[in-house]
Design a protein around this motif. Structure first.
Motif, PDB file in Angstrom:
ATOM      1  N   VAL A   1    -110.706  -4.405  20.832  1.00 56.13           N
ATOM      2  CA  VAL A   1    -111.372  -3.370  20.044  1.00 56.13           C
ATOM      3  C   VAL A   1    -110.925  -1.982  20.510  1.00 56.13           C
ATOM      4  CG1 VAL A   1    -113.483  -3.032  21.411  1.00 56.13           C
ATOM      5  CG2 VAL A   1    -113.582  -2.876  18.946  1.00 56.13           C
ATOM      6  N   LYS A   2    -110.527  -1.885  21.770  1.00 55.65           N
ATOM      7  CA  LYS A   2    -110.149  -0.575  22.314  1.00 55.65           C
ATOM      8  C   LYS A   2    -108.781  -0.092  21.828  1.00 55.65           C
ATOM      9  CE  LYS A   2    -113.574  -0.593  25.628  1.00 55.65           C
ATOM     10  NZ  LYS A   2    -114.156  -0.391  26.875  1.00 55.65           N
ATOM     11  N   GLU A   3    -108.044  -0.970  21.172  1.00 62.01           N
ATOM     12  CA  GLU A   3    -106.740  -0.559  20.624  1.00 62.01           C
ATOM     13  C   GLU A   3    -106.900   0.323  19.388  1.00 62.01           C
ATOM     14  OE1 GLU A   3    -103.918  -1.109  22.067  1.00 62.01           O
ATOM     15  OE2 GLU A   3    -104.872  -2.304  23.638  1.00 62.01           O
ATOM     16  N   PHE A   4    -108.063   0.223  18.755  1.00 61.42           N
ATOM     17  CA  PHE A   4    -108.293   0.996  17.538  1.00 61.42           C
ATOM     18  C   PHE A   4    -109.248   2.161  17.839  1.00 61.42           C
ATOM     19  CE2 PHE A   4    -107.181  -3.261  16.231  1.00 61.42           C
ATOM     20  CZ  PHE A   4    -106.314  -3.057  15.181  1.00 61.42           C
ATOM     21  N   PRO A   5    -108.944   3.352  17.355  1.00 65.19           N
ATOM     22  CA  PRO A   5    -109.840   4.484  17.648  1.00 65.19           C
ATOM     23  C   PRO A   5    -111.100   4.460  16.780  1.00 65.19           C
ATOM     24  CG  PRO A   5    -107.961   5.229  16.341  1.00 65.19           C
ATOM     25  CD  PRO A   5    -107.764   3.754  16.570  1.00 65.19           C
ATOM     26  N   LEU A   6    -111.875   3.383  16.899  1.00 60.53           N
ATOM     27  CA  LEU A   6    -113.048   3.215  16.040  1.00 60.53           C
ATOM     28  C   LEU A   6    -114.249   3.982  16.577  1.00 60.53           C
ATOM     29  CD1 LEU A   6    -112.939  -0.668  15.675  1.00 60.53           C
ATOM     30  CD2 LEU A   6    -112.874   0.884  13.743  1.00 60.53           C
ATOM     31  N   THR A   7    -115.010   4.604  15.669  1.00 63.90           N
ATOM     32  CA  THR A   7    -116.312   5.137  16.078  1.00 63.90           C
ATOM     33  C   THR A   7    -117.327   4.003  15.928  1.00 63.90           C
ATOM     34  OG1 THR A   7    -116.880   5.781  13.837  1.00 63.90           O
ATOM     35  CG2 THR A   7    -115.779   7.437  15.183  1.00 63.90           C
TER      36      THR A   7
ATOM     37  N   GLU B   1    -117.835   3.217  12.327  1.00 59.72           N
ATOM     38  CA  GLU B   1    -116.722   2.453  11.737  1.00 59.72           C
ATOM     39  C   GLU B   1    -116.723   0.998  12.212  1.00 59.72           C
ATOM     40  OE1 GLU B   1    -113.397   5.970  11.006  1.00 59.72           O
ATOM     41  OE2 GLU B   1    -113.624   5.126  12.997  1.00 59.72           O
ATOM     42  N   PHE B   2    -117.157   0.803  13.466  1.00 60.48           N
ATOM     43  CA  PHE B   2    -117.247  -0.553  14.012  1.00 60.48           C
ATOM     44  C   PHE B   2    -118.242  -1.386  13.196  1.00 60.48           C
ATOM     45  CE2 PHE B   2    -118.869  -3.382  17.583  1.00 60.48           C
ATOM     46  CZ  PHE B   2    -117.742  -4.177  17.618  1.00 60.48           C
TER      47      PHE B   2
ATOM     48  N   LYS C   1    -116.878   7.407  19.952  1.00 56.96           N
ATOM     49  CA  LYS C   1    -115.816   6.406  19.937  1.00 56.96           C
ATOM     50  C   LYS C   1    -116.195   5.218  20.818  1.00 56.96           C
ATOM     51  CE  LYS C   1    -111.223   8.484  19.359  1.00 56.96           C
ATOM     52  NZ  LYS C   1    -110.048   8.924  20.100  1.00 56.96           N
TER      53      LYS C   1
END
Lengths: 229, 254
Positions: free
Chosen positions: A79-85, A88-89, A118
């Motif tokens: 999950v940390k590979e994507f800059p998700l807030t 967004e998660f 994030k």
């Protein structure tokens, strides 16, 4: 009388040529908390995957029809590979903004601007809370949780379990938990399934978790000190 | 008739933008470099297209697909890791291109020649890019979900195999289109650099994905403009503009 929600009969799972689970039978009633206990490599996560229909098996797995299940794995390193807030998660599961705020409140994450934070900025404990919220965000009847306190210090672990228990009581969710922590079993489990490829014991924790059963499960001599309430 | 410079700008915007958008998924899935070997593989196809005078992307596409299938097949038949097989396959592709192509055409195959694009070539490439972008936008969150955890995605009822197949097909088509503007050698950069730049600058996935798209398009425009003024080949200039943006992003990192 409570109804059965899950029945497992003579379950066998092989991966490659190795037998991972042998002749396992147990059942879970509605609203129950079952803790699956066992050492590393005992087949606990594989059991969950079989229950979710993610891997092939032989034997019988029966779920009460039209149940909504939710699964939360031990970790989600990718999950940390994507800059998700956080918002967004939750969007990945198509959870609305209102519902996200509501469920975050339920797990005690009420900081202002939390939705815009994030995922990569969260501590392990905070992320675990988010994972619990994520698991509970839809109207689920069964929660399968693989080691909910992985990587959290002891104080934090207590919090996570109390939180899980609170939410579960409020919503009457049936919970299947993987753990290798005995105190969790005594405190939260209605039933415990000791697994080391085969089922080594199954039933109410206080009735079946003898020193003998545990040394068989983990190997070596183990003394059990029961909590005095 | 619209002049060829304007056509190349339009094609650059569409392909560069979609490649950037796709790249945001590829970089986060740690597949940023795969467009490189796939691009190299297209070289014999580009060579044939130049020799027989048809669209280079049309020549490239069957080779990308064939290469991807070959890598997948050899991986099943041998115990060798994917990256070693990719090296074998793409070196073969490059060598074949050198044998087939006359030296003076090699440069076009290696670094592209966007200004040679025909009217219909431009229309079709732009349209295909747009369609790929729309498809990617639709499956974007499903791809993220299955990248984070395939098991979880399946539990949520997402058909991960279907979405992965569509995603790989999009990569193959974008690589085939990308060779039109940057040639067979530089396709990895076309998808990977805008995404890396955007990742440095973005606070969330929305900014990351659309940022990569904007940076991809902008780099293509500036690269082609630089070509117009300097006369150097447009493909490498587009990549250099991308690299320039990336270096700036390192210092502006959030």
């Amino acid at each position: 009388m409570t109804e059965d929600i899950l029945r497992v009969k003579n379950l066998n799972v092989e991966l490659g040529r190795e037998k991972i689970i042998e002749n396992l039978s147990f059942k879970v009633e509605e609203g129950e908390t079952l803790v699956v206990l066992g050492p590393n490599g005992a087949g606990k996560t594989i059991l969950f995957k079989a229950l979710l229909g993610l891997i092939p098996y032989t034997g019988e797995i029966w779920w009460k029809p039209e149940l909504k299940l939710s699964y939360v794995p031990t970790r989600l390193p990718l999950v940390k590979e994507f800059p998700l807030t956080i918002e967004e998660f939750f969007n990945l599961k198509e959870v609305s903004r209102e519902r996200t705020i509501e469920i975050l409140k339920e797990v005690g994450m009420t900081q202002s601007n939390i939705l815009k934070k994030k995922i990569t900025e969260l501590s392990t404990g905070q992320f675990q809370r988010i994972l619990i919220a994520w698991g509970l965000s839809k109207d689920v009847q069964v929660l399968l949780f693989d080691e909910p306190t992985f990587g959290i210090d002891i104080g934090g672990q207590e919090n996570v379990y109390n939180l899980l228990e609170k939410v579960q009581k409020e919503r009457g969710i049936t919970t299947l938990l993987i753990s290798h922590d005995l105190s969790v079993v005594y405190k939260f489990a209605d039933n415990v399934l000791c697994l080391n490829k085969k089922s080594l014991c199954y039933g109410r924790p206080k009735e079946i978790l003898s020193s003998k059963a545990l040394s068989e499960l983990y190997g070596g001599e183990i003394k059990v000190y029961k909590h005095v309430k | 008739m619209i002049n060829s410079f304007l056509l190349s700008l339009i094609v650059g915007v569409f392909i560069g933008g979609t490649a950037g958008y796709l790249g945001s998924l590829m970089v986060s899935k740690k597949m940023g470099l795969i467009a490189g070997p796939l691009g190299h593989l297209t070289l014999p196809g580009i060579a044939l297209a130049i020799l027989y005078n048809f669209d280079v992307s049309l020549g490239a596409l069957p080779f990308v697909i064939l290469g991807a299938i070959l890598i997948w097949f050899l991986e099943m038949k041998t115990d060798l890791p994917e990256e070693s097989l990719t090296a074998v396959i793409f070196a073969t592709g490059v060598s074949l291109a050198f044998l087939i192509l006359p030296a003076k055409e090699l440069e076009t195959a290696l670094v592209g020649d966007i200004v040679k694009v025909s009217f219909w070539g431009a229309v079709i490439s732009s349209l295909v890019s747009l369609i790929i972008f729309l498809i990617l936008r639709k499956i974007y969150s499903k791809i993220i979900f299955s990248s984070i955890s395939e098991d979880l995605a399946k539990v949520e009822g997402i058909d991960t195999k279907k979405y992965n197949f569509i995603y790989l097909l999009c990569i193959a088509i974008i690589v085939a289109l990308g060779v039109k503007i940057v040639g067979g050698f530089l396709t990895a950069a076309l998808v990977a650099i805008p995404a890396c730049t955007s990742k440095n600058l973005s606070k969330n996935i929305f900014q990351y994905s659309y940022g990569a798209m904007i940076i991809g398009s902008l780099s293509a425009i500036l690269g082609i403009l630089l070509y117009k003024f300097s006369g150097y080949p447009a493909g490498p200039l587009i990549i250099l503009v991308n690299s320039f943006f990336f270096i700036i992003s390192v210092f502006l990192r959030r």
